[in-house]
Write a protein that holds these residues in place. Sequence first.
Motif, mmCIF file in Angstrom:
data_model
loop_
_atom_site.group_PDB
_atom_site.id
_atom_site.type_symbol
_atom_site.label_atom_id
_atom_site.label_comp_id
_atom_site.label_asym_id
_atom_site.label_seq_id
_atom_site.Cartn_x
_atom_site.Cartn_y
_atom_site.Cartn_z
ATOM 1 N N ASN A 111 0.845 -1.184 0.000
ATOM 2 C CA ASN A 111 0.000 0.000 0.000
ATOM 3 C C ASN A 111 0.887 1.243 0.000
ATOM 4 O O ASN A 111 1.319 1.714 1.042
ATOM 5 N N LYS B 260 -4.860 -3.894 1.943
ATOM 6 C CA LYS B 260 -3.790 -4.786 1.478
ATOM 7 C C LYS B 260 -3.931 -4.997 -0.021
ATOM 8 O O LYS B 260 -5.029 -5.236 -0.517
ATOM 9 N N TYR B 261 -2.815 -4.911 -0.723
ATOM 10 C CA TYR B 261 -2.791 -5.177 -2.162
ATOM 11 C C TYR B 261 -1.895 -6.375 -2.421
ATOM 12 O O TYR B 261 -1.032 -6.711 -1.617
ATOM 13 N N CYS C 91 -1.706 -1.656 -6.362
ATOM 14 C CA CYS C 91 -1.938 -0.417 -5.619
ATOM 15 C C CYS C 91 -2.008 0.773 -6.575
ATOM 16 O O CYS C 91 -2.881 1.636 -6.434
#
Length: 109
Positions: free
Chosen positions: A52, A64-65, A71
Motif C-alpha cells: 500500500n 492490502k494489495y 496499488c
Amino acid sequence: LYRSIYRLTLTSPLTKKELEQLLTKHNVKHKEIVLKQAKIETGYGKTNNKYNLFGFMYKGKLIKYNSYEDCVIAYKAWQNRKYKSGCYYTFLKKVGYSSNPKYITALKQ
C-alpha cells in the motif's frame, strides 16, 4: 517479467524510478505529485508490508494489495472516479486526502 518484479516479496520497497514507470504505464495523472504522495505516505513502500504505497484505508484499516502495481491500479481507479480537472493540490485538499493540515505544503516542497 515486468509485473512479476513487484510481486517478489512484501518487504521490498520500490525505487522512485520503478514507481514512476508504474505510474506512467497506468497513465496516472499528475505523476510528480503522486510520486511525492508515495514518498510522504510510505517512503515508496518502506513503512508497510501490504503493498500500500499511498496509505489507503478502508473502515480504519490499511488496505492490502497483492502487488505495488495493484496499488497503482487502485490509485488510478480512485483518481478516475474522483478527479475531473483543475489544480491537483486543491483537489487533494477538497477530498480530504490527508488529515494533516500541512500535507499539501509538504507535497509542494
